[in-house]
Enzyme design. Structure first.
Site, PDB file in Angstrom:
ATOM      1  N   HIS A 182      14.901  24.236  11.877  1.00 47.68           N
ATOM      2  CA  HIS A 182      14.133  25.544  11.650  1.00 47.68           C
ATOM      3  C   HIS A 182      12.725  25.146  10.630  1.00 47.68           C
ATOM      4  O   HIS A 182      11.830  26.114  10.556  1.00 47.68           O
ATOM      5  CB  HIS A 182      15.141  26.334  10.766  1.00 47.68           C
ATOM      6  CG  HIS A 182      14.520  27.831  10.987  1.00 47.68           C
ATOM      7  ND1 HIS A 182      15.481  28.873  10.783  1.00 47.68           N
ATOM      8  CD2 HIS A 182      13.251  28.442  10.789  1.00 47.68           C
ATOM      9  CE1 HIS A 182      14.870  30.159  11.242  1.00 47.68           C
ATOM     10  NE2 HIS A 182      13.685  29.876  10.827  1.00 47.68           N
TER      11      HIS A 182
ATOM     12  N   TYR B  80      18.948  34.261  10.342  1.00 55.58           N
ATOM     13  CA  TYR B  80      18.658  35.707  10.407  1.00 55.58           C
ATOM     14  C   TYR B  80      19.880  36.396  10.257  1.00 55.58           C
ATOM     15  O   TYR B  80      19.618  37.359  10.403  1.00 55.58           O
ATOM     16  CB  TYR B  80      17.929  35.522  11.900  1.00 55.58           C
ATOM     17  CG  TYR B  80      16.698  35.002  12.271  1.00 55.58           C
ATOM     18  CD1 TYR B  80      16.068  34.224  11.226  1.00 55.58           C
ATOM     19  CD2 TYR B  80      16.534  34.830  13.590  1.00 55.58           C
ATOM     20  CE1 TYR B  80      15.180  33.526  11.955  1.00 55.58           C
ATOM     21  CE2 TYR B  80      15.424  34.052  14.103  1.00 55.58           C
ATOM     22  CZ  TYR B  80      14.627  33.267  12.955  1.00 55.58           C
ATOM     23  OH  TYR B  80      13.428  32.810  13.598  1.00 55.58           O
TER      24      TYR B  80
ATOM     25  N   ASP C 174      14.857  33.841  20.809  1.00 56.00           N
ATOM     26  CA  ASP C 174      14.683  32.854  19.636  1.00 56.00           C
ATOM     27  C   ASP C 174      15.714  33.599  18.397  1.00 56.00           C
ATOM     28  O   ASP C 174      15.702  34.769  17.871  1.00 56.00           O
ATOM     29  CB  ASP C 174      13.077  33.191  18.951  1.00 56.00           C
ATOM     30  CG  ASP C 174      13.121  32.604  17.594  1.00 56.00           C
ATOM     31  OD1 ASP C 174      13.063  31.158  17.881  1.00 56.00           O
ATOM     32  OD2 ASP C 174      12.707  33.124  16.655  1.00 56.00           O
TER      33      ASP C 174
ATOM     34  N   LYS D 221      18.239  27.317  15.677  1.00 58.52           N
ATOM     35  CA  LYS D 221      17.750  26.334  14.759  1.00 58.52           C
ATOM     36  C   LYS D 221      18.730  26.087  13.779  1.00 58.52           C
ATOM     37  O   LYS D 221      19.469  26.913  13.443  1.00 58.52           O
ATOM     38  CB  LYS D 221      16.450  27.063  14.089  1.00 58.52           C
ATOM     39  CG  LYS D 221      15.490  27.458  15.055  1.00 58.52           C
ATOM     40  CD  LYS D 221      14.376  28.299  14.282  1.00 58.52           C
ATOM     41  CE  LYS D 221      13.564  29.207  15.296  1.00 58.52           C
ATOM     42  NZ  LYS D 221      14.405  30.247  15.706  1.00 58.52           N
TER      43      LYS D 221
END
Length: 181
Positions: free
Chosen positions: A155, A90, A85, A121
């Site tokens: 997201h 991030y 993921d 995402k």
């Protein structure tokens, strides 16, 4: 057999006869490496209508600092994880891409790209702009050093107007939601 002690994402893990880490050799600097050929993926998979399959358990990369990516992903692959993921927000997709490339190519190959299931995402600030979404997807593909994603998600379940003073954004900056919702 597993020996030693390793540290994964700041959580000390005692190695030795445990469940997922039984095929991992932990070395002193915290890096994990396979001691023997990797077993088949240990996570159950679900069949997709495309004929492919998706692992039901994934390894999340949120919160991984760039320096933590390689040892964490190496340990995850050695433990049998095949679903990862990911997301640009991030701020570690380039490091993930470098590590996955090392794990899937050349003399360091321990897993095939075809065996991995990569989910990323689109960031909510650009999810409602078609061209920005396509550009973000291309950047993710480039950062991950792969030609395809297995799953690409929005997201957040809303788009966001630029200029929000906080995150998460107040309702007046969320597009597609009304105040009563």
């Amino acid at each position: 057999r597993v020996e030693g002690h390793c540290d994964l994402r700041g959580v000390p893990l005692r190695c030795g006869g445990g469940f997922f880490l039984r095929t991992v050799h932990c070395v002193r600097d915290g890096m994990a490496s396979a001691r023997q050929p990797l077993p088949p993926p240990v996570t159950p998979r679900v069949s997709l209508s495309t004929g492919g399959s998706m692992p039901l358990v994934g390894f999340g990369t949120w919160g991984l600092k760039v320096r933590e990516v390689e040892p964490s992903l190496r340990a995850a692959v050695a433990a049998g994880y095949r679903h990862f993921d990911l997301a640009p927000v991030y701020q570690n997709e380039a490091a993930v891409g470098e590590t996955l490339t090392r794990l899937t190519t050349g003399s360091g190959r321990t897993v095939s790209r075809a065996d991995l299931f990569l989910t990323s995402k689109v960031p909510p600030l650009i999810a409602c702009d078609r061209q920005a979404l396509l550009d973000a997807c291309r950047k993710t593909l480039s950062d991950l050093q792969t030609s395809y994603l297995d799953l690409y998600l929005v997201h957040w379940p809303f788009c966001v107007r630029n200029g929000s003073p906080t995150w998460p954004p107040p309702l007046e900056y969320q597009m597609g939601y009304s105040q009563p919702q």
